[in-house]
Motif scaffolding. Sequence first.
Motif, mmCIF file in Angstrom:
data_model
loop_
_atom_site.group_PDB
_atom_site.id
_atom_site.type_symbol
_atom_site.label_atom_id
_atom_site.label_comp_id
_atom_site.label_asym_id
_atom_site.label_seq_id
_atom_site.Cartn_x
_atom_site.Cartn_y
_atom_site.Cartn_z
ATOM 1 N N THR A 271 -2.006 -7.365 4.379
ATOM 2 C CA THR A 271 -3.259 -8.037 4.743
ATOM 3 C C THR A 271 -3.809 -8.930 3.644
ATOM 4 O O THR A 271 -4.674 -9.771 3.911
ATOM 5 N N SER A 272 -3.354 -8.754 2.413
ATOM 6 C CA SER A 272 -3.845 -9.577 1.301
ATOM 7 C C SER A 272 -2.839 -9.513 0.164
ATOM 8 O O SER A 272 -2.074 -8.548 0.046
ATOM 9 N N VAL A 273 -2.861 -10.539 -0.689
ATOM 10 C CA VAL A 273 -1.969 -10.572 -1.850
ATOM 11 C C VAL A 273 -2.783 -10.934 -3.089
ATOM 12 O O VAL A 273 -3.898 -11.428 -2.994
ATOM 13 N N ASP A 274 -2.199 -10.643 -4.245
ATOM 14 C CA ASP A 274 -2.822 -10.946 -5.532
ATOM 15 C C ASP A 274 -4.245 -10.396 -5.580
ATOM 16 O O ASP A 274 -5.177 -11.066 -6.000
ATOM 17 N N GLU A 275 -4.397 -9.147 -5.152
ATOM 18 C CA GLU A 275 -5.728 -8.553 -5.064
ATOM 19 C C GLU A 275 -6.092 -7.840 -6.372
ATOM 20 O O GLU A 275 -5.262 -7.171 -6.986
ATOM 21 N N SER A 276 -7.339 -8.015 -6.786
ATOM 22 C CA SER A 276 -7.897 -7.288 -7.925
ATOM 23 C C SER A 276 -8.715 -6.138 -7.364
ATOM 24 O O SER A 276 -9.714 -6.361 -6.674
ATOM 25 N N VAL A 277 -8.294 -4.905 -7.636
ATOM 26 C CA VAL A 277 -8.922 -3.729 -7.034
ATOM 27 C C VAL A 277 -9.610 -2.927 -8.133
ATOM 28 O O VAL A 277 -8.974 -2.494 -9.089
ATOM 29 N N ASN A 278 -10.905 -2.754 -7.978
ATOM 30 C CA ASN A 278 -11.716 -2.090 -8.997
ATOM 31 C C ASN A 278 -11.842 -0.593 -8.710
ATOM 32 O O ASN A 278 -12.858 -0.115 -8.197
ATOM 33 N N PHE A 279 -10.768 0.139 -9.023
ATOM 34 C CA PHE A 279 -10.793 1.595 -8.908
ATOM 35 C C PHE A 279 -11.658 2.171 -10.027
ATOM 36 O O PHE A 279 -11.971 1.491 -11.010
ATOM 37 N N ASP A 280 -12.000 3.436 -9.898
ATOM 38 C CA ASP A 280 -12.772 4.091 -10.960
ATOM 39 C C ASP A 280 -11.983 4.176 -12.264
ATOM 40 O O ASP A 280 -12.575 4.271 -13.347
ATOM 41 N N VAL A 281 -10.641 4.146 -12.191
ATOM 42 C CA VAL A 281 -9.826 4.193 -13.408
ATOM 43 C C VAL A 281 -9.810 2.848 -14.124
ATOM 44 O O VAL A 281 -9.340 2.750 -15.256
ATOM 45 N N GLY A 282 -10.308 1.802 -13.455
ATOM 46 C CA GLY A 282 -10.306 0.455 -14.010
ATOM 47 C C GLY A 282 -9.755 -0.538 -13.011
ATOM 48 O O GLY A 282 -9.415 -0.188 -11.877
ATOM 49 N N VAL A 283 -9.651 -1.788 -13.427
ATOM 50 C CA VAL A 283 -9.175 -2.846 -12.537
ATOM 51 C C VAL A 283 -7.649 -2.837 -12.486
ATOM 52 O O VAL A 283 -6.983 -2.844 -13.521
ATOM 53 N N LEU A 284 -7.102 -2.835 -11.272
ATOM 54 C CA LEU A 284 -5.668 -3.001 -11.074
ATOM 55 C C LEU A 284 -5.462 -4.400 -10.508
ATOM 56 O O LEU A 284 -6.010 -4.740 -9.453
ATOM 57 N N ASN A 285 -4.677 -5.204 -11.201
ATOM 58 C CA ASN A 285 -4.471 -6.600 -10.827
ATOM 59 C C ASN A 285 -3.200 -6.794 -9.999
ATOM 60 O O ASN A 285 -2.269 -5.994 -10.061
ATOM 61 N N HIS A 286 -3.186 -7.871 -9.241
ATOM 62 C CA HIS A 286 -2.002 -8.323 -8.492
ATOM 63 C C HIS A 286 -1.554 -7.350 -7.407
ATOM 64 O O HIS A 286 -0.402 -7.393 -6.962
ATOM 65 N N GLU A 287 -2.425 -6.466 -6.971
ATOM 66 C CA GLU A 287 -2.081 -5.539 -5.895
ATOM 67 C C GLU A 287 -1.950 -6.286 -4.566
ATOM 68 O O GLU A 287 -2.492 -7.378 -4.393
ATOM 69 N N PHE A 288 -1.212 -5.685 -3.612
ATOM 70 C CA PHE A 288 -1.250 -6.226 -2.255
ATOM 71 C C PHE A 288 -1.750 -5.141 -1.310
ATOM 72 O O PHE A 288 -1.386 -3.980 -1.418
ATOM 73 N N GLY A 289 -2.653 -5.567 -0.419
ATOM 74 C CA GLY A 289 -3.258 -4.632 0.520
ATOM 75 C C GLY A 289 -2.462 -4.557 1.802
ATOM 76 O O GLY A 289 -1.881 -5.551 2.253
ATOM 77 N N THR A 290 -2.444 -3.366 2.415
ATOM 78 C CA THR A 290 -1.704 -3.162 3.657
ATOM 79 C C THR A 290 -2.498 -2.255 4.595
ATOM 80 O O THR A 290 -3.418 -1.554 4.175
ATOM 81 N N THR A 291 -2.104 -2.236 5.860
ATOM 82 C CA THR A 291 -2.709 -1.340 6.832
ATOM 83 C C THR A 291 -1.984 -0.003 6.911
ATOM 84 O O THR A 291 -2.319 0.834 7.750
ATOM 85 N N ALA A 292 -0.987 0.218 6.048
ATOM 86 C CA ALA A 292 -0.234 1.479 6.073
ATOM 87 C C ALA A 292 -1.151 2.658 5.745
ATOM 88 O O ALA A 292 -2.044 2.543 4.901
ATOM 89 N N HIS A 293 -0.916 3.780 6.394
ATOM 90 C CA HIS A 293 -1.712 4.986 6.131
ATOM 91 C C HIS A 293 -1.044 5.824 5.050
ATOM 92 O O HIS A 293 0.128 6.195 5.154
ATOM 93 N N THR A 294 -1.791 6.110 3.984
ATOM 94 C CA THR A 294 -1.302 6.957 2.893
ATOM 95 C C THR A 294 -2.410 7.923 2.492
ATOM 96 O O THR A 294 -3.553 7.801 2.920
ATOM 97 N N ASP A 295 -2.063 8.879 1.637
ATOM 98 C CA ASP A 295 -3.061 9.865 1.219
ATOM 99 C C ASP A 295 -2.667 10.420 -0.141
ATOM 100 O O ASP A 295 -1.655 10.039 -0.727
ATOM 101 N N HIS A 296 -3.472 11.335 -0.641
ATOM 102 C CA HIS A 296 -3.228 11.957 -1.942
ATOM 103 C C HIS A 296 -1.830 12.581 -1.993
ATOM 104 O O HIS A 296 -1.394 13.236 -1.048
ATOM 105 N N GLY A 297 -1.152 12.363 -3.106
ATOM 106 C CA GLY A 297 0.222 12.826 -3.257
ATOM 107 C C GLY A 297 1.241 11.748 -2.985
ATOM 108 O O GLY A 297 2.399 11.858 -3.387
#
Length: 338
Positions: A271-297
């Motif tokens: 759904t998106s490319v080159d995404e900057s995602v501001n997680f609590d651990v810090g910024v993760l750069n160049h991520e790509f977003g998807t509609t896939a379902h995932t979870d912890h582990g």
Amino acid sequence: MTSRKTLLAGFTAFSAAALTAGLCINSASAGPLAFAQMQAQAVTQANQVAGTLGAASGGIYLDRGKAVVNVTDAAAKDKAEAAGFATKTVKYSFAALTNAKNSMDSVKNVPQTAWGIDTKSNQVVVKIYDAASPAVKNKVTAAAAKLGDAARIEHRSGKLATYIADGDSITNNQVICSLGFNVTKGGQPMMLTAGHCTNEGGTWSGGDVSGAQIVQSDCPGADSGLLTRPNGTGDGAINTGQKITSAGTPTVGEKIQKQGQTTGGGSGEVTSVDESVNFDVGVLNHEFGTTAHTDHGDSGGPAYDGEKGLGTLSGGDTQTSYFYPLTLELEAYGLTLA
């Protein structure tokens, strides 16, 4: 300078193949691997055309497996259509969208937000989560407003989280993640996973592997972790048996598969490319977003499209799963797929 006549002749040479690929992709009879191969061919050919359009290129995306070339003027539209591709006339070039996204990257210390390029809508999509503080929401909203209609804001419920619990994959006996890809470095077998996993330290094990040591761990910024493989076996294949022979760049609209030890297999769409995602651990750069379902582990688990590896899972929310690109991991660590 290449003449327009020569350029169009070059387009014509592969336009029939492009059209054929588009028709085959839409065939209900195409199996998953055949679909992935034809989808990859369409992306390659569309990127070749987009690359000749210069400032008039708005990037590409996939619509039900068929490549669409975004253009900003009539001349570019004619060239792309002469090559056999569907086109969409858009307001912003891909370069303009990249500049807009980069301007958002100057906004710092804003956890629970994300932004990336959506070529299908010709916008930078800015996501603000309920978990963000009022100050963060205001700061990001103000920055996005400066971009006008080059950006859109999506308000998301819940909280962004890096997935690093539950499941039964690779573990250091404190946290549990998933193996992304089997790789080699200088001829030595190694394992690639998420950096927020290897940041936890320790000695890792899983399956027939034990005593795996951390070679490198990068998070935030990137989200890559490299482990030794002192014993055990493992070729370049998903645990379903699907071989992974190359690494590729994700494209908006691309259908993908994923694997993780908590949710197992599944599919989704980029759904998106080159995404900057501001997680609590810090910024993760160049991520790509998807509609896939995932979870912890599932952290560190692979996203792939047929034989093409795409990335390793960082985390997400109930609607979006974010992956860090495999091409960047291989390049950064000097790796080869096993």
